[in-house]
Design a protein around this motif. Structure first.
Motif, PDB file in Angstrom:
ATOM      1  N   GLN A  10     -21.942 -30.992  90.438  1.00  8.03           N
ATOM      2  CA  GLN A  10     -22.073 -29.614  89.953  1.00  8.03           C
ATOM      3  C   GLN A  10     -21.336 -28.621  90.856  1.00  8.03           C
ATOM      4  OE1 GLN A  10     -26.132 -28.381  89.155  1.00  8.03           O
ATOM      5  NE2 GLN A  10     -25.525 -26.235  89.317  1.00  8.03           N
ATOM      6  N   ASN A  22     -12.796 -24.927  81.809  1.00 12.11           N
ATOM      7  CA  ASN A  22     -12.480 -26.339  82.017  1.00 12.11           C
ATOM      8  C   ASN A  22     -11.055 -26.442  82.545  1.00 12.11           C
ATOM      9  OD1 ASN A  22     -14.866 -27.743  80.972  1.00 12.11           O
ATOM     10  ND2 ASN A  22     -14.293 -26.780  79.030  1.00 12.11           N
ATOM     11  N   LYS A 252     -15.960 -33.955  81.056  1.00 12.76           N
ATOM     12  CA  LYS A 252     -16.914 -33.054  80.390  1.00 12.76           C
ATOM     13  C   LYS A 252     -18.244 -33.769  80.132  1.00 12.76           C
ATOM     14  CE  LYS A 252     -13.334 -31.745  77.859  1.00 12.76           C
ATOM     15  NZ  LYS A 252     -12.480 -31.191  76.806  1.00 12.76           N
ATOM     16  N   ARG A 255     -20.797 -34.176  83.153  1.00 15.94           N
ATOM     17  CA  ARG A 255     -21.633 -33.042  83.558  1.00 15.94           C
ATOM     18  C   ARG A 255     -23.067 -33.125  83.047  1.00 15.94           C
ATOM     19  NH1 ARG A 255     -16.803 -29.062  81.953  1.00 15.94           N
ATOM     20  NH2 ARG A 255     -15.586 -29.291  83.862  1.00 15.94           N
TER      21      ARG A 255
END
Ligand SMILES: *Cc1c(COP(=O)(O)O)cnc(C)c1O
Length: 402
Positions: A10, A22, A252, A255
């Motif tokens: 994170q 992103n 992605k 996460r």
């Protein structure tokens, strides 16, 4: 244990061009240089931050690699086109003709096949041992042994490797400890426990949507540089390069891994306890009946639980097949190999993912015909799932009415 893998992921920040939240996807296979001198330096590995050609490295692949290195607590990482692309490159990099590998006897079928059938062509021999017996491993070491190879949680028997104990042996005897951590991302951090190299198939929990194939090698900067070396690096020369678009999409999904693992683990613990109470022979590291339950507890990052994989033995292949077909019919999950999907996936490893292992050896290691491997999904209502599964098992006489 104070290692916080999800925090480390994170805390990374990568912005895209134009301030995108992103990182931008690098949609190029080759890169220009303003000067010929910089191109030469990049070839020689002396131009940090410059890209040359995407089989060597690309921005999108580096972003994903750095996030996975942060997760495993290693200096850096290199992503590959598949888990097997990672495993084969590492083994080929660390071994030369005449070398010897000690491997756990319960490992992914593809890895087993590579060590058993492929590397002997290169005069690299492997011994397969019970990874839970440290004395057996010590005894198997030869003067030409280079690698101790295992999975943190083994496929499909869910045996647990004592990574601290193994790393002690590796250190004392000058070996490299290579650990495939595919079954236990976040829960176990092998490098923190002493592994030299950590590998994942990203295809499974890490990507988590069964839409991509990928792998990663996490290790020291020196080892990753060796793998990428244009003259003798196994990743560079064997060419299992991940595509940039895939790297971006897997990053992605990474996460949400911490939330997904918590739910996989919660659901698997619930079902394993119920199956055990129903009298089914059930293997799950979170059960106190698991021979390595306490060992797992000493290694784990507690909040992620004991993982999403469990096995249960329903007695015969016929019963296993009937149950899997019925569960699929009731939409409880899919009769499919692989793992880490939002839906529960089930298969009989003896006749599918571990079929590379000869029948006699399967018997010896306890891989029985009626063994079903479950990758437990993210079901919102696991109690309902259990009730429906139980009805299927009652219908087939796998469990009896109480
Ligand atoms: C699936 C798997 C692999 C191979 O990964 P691919 O991405 O299919 O090449 C290796 N190890 C384990 C434990 C796996 O489950």
């Amino acid at each position: 244990m104070s290692f916080k893998p999800a925090n480390n992921i994170q805390d990374l920040q990568y912005f895209g061009e134009f301030g995108g939240v992103n990182p931008s996807i690098s949609d190029s296979s080759t890169y220009t240089f303003l000067s010929a001198k910089t191109m030469f330096d990049t070839f020689e590995g002396n131009a940090d931050g410059c890209y040359l050609y995407s089989r060597h490295s690309s921005p999108s692949n580096l972003y994903l690699g750095e996030a996975l290195a942060a997760m495993e607590g290693t200096e850096t990482a290199n992503v590959t086109a598949s888990g097997m692309g990672a495993i084969t490159a590492v083994l080929m990099q660390l071994c030369s003709a005449g070398d010897h590998i000690i491997s756990s006897r319960t490992i992914y079928g593809g890895t087993y096949a590579f060590l058993k059938n492929f590397t002997p062509k290169l005069n690299i021999e492997s011994s397969f041992v019970d990874i839970t017996k440290l004395e057996a491993i010590e005894a198997a070491i030869k003067p030409n042994t280079k690698i101790l190879y295992c999975e943190s949680v083994s496929n499909p028997l869910l045996e647990i490797a004592d990574i601290k104990g193994l790393s002690q042996i590796a250190q004392n005897r000058g070996l490299q400890l290579v650990v495939d951590n595919t079954f236990s991302p976040l829960s176990i951090s092998p490098a923190i426990l002493g592994a030299n190299v950590v590998i994942h198939s990203l295809t499974k929990f890490i990507n988590g949507s069964s839409d991509s194939v990928g792998g990663v090698i996490c290790g020291t900067q020196e080892f990753i540089n060796d793998l990428r070396n244009v003259n003798n690096g196994a990743v560079m020369l064997l060419g299992s390069t991940m595509d940039s678009l895939r790297a971006a999409s897997i990053l992605k999904n990474l996460r949400t891994l911490h939330i997904r693992m918590q739910q996989h683990s919660k659901n698997a613990l619930y079902l394993s306890k119920k199956f055990e109470t129903d009298g089914l022979k059930t293997v799950y590291p979170g059960l106190s009946s698991h021979p390595s339950h306490n060992l797992f507890k000493t290694m784990m990052n507690t909040q992620y639980g004991f993982g999403g994989m469990l096995t249960t033995d329903v007695g015969s292949l016929e019963k296993a097949n009937a149950l899997m077909e019925l569960m699929q019919h009731k939409n409880l999950g899919y009769l499919a190999v692989s793992l880490g999907f939002y839906k529960t996936l089930f298969s009989t490893p003896g006749s599918s993912t571990s079929s590379e292992i000869p029948e006699a050896e399967q018997k010896e290691m306890g891989l029985s015909d009626g063994l079903i491997r479950f990758s437990i999904g993210l079901d919102a209502d696991i109690e309902r799932t259990y009730q429906t599964m139980k009805a299927c098992m009652l219908e087939l006489g796998i469990i009896l009415n109480d």
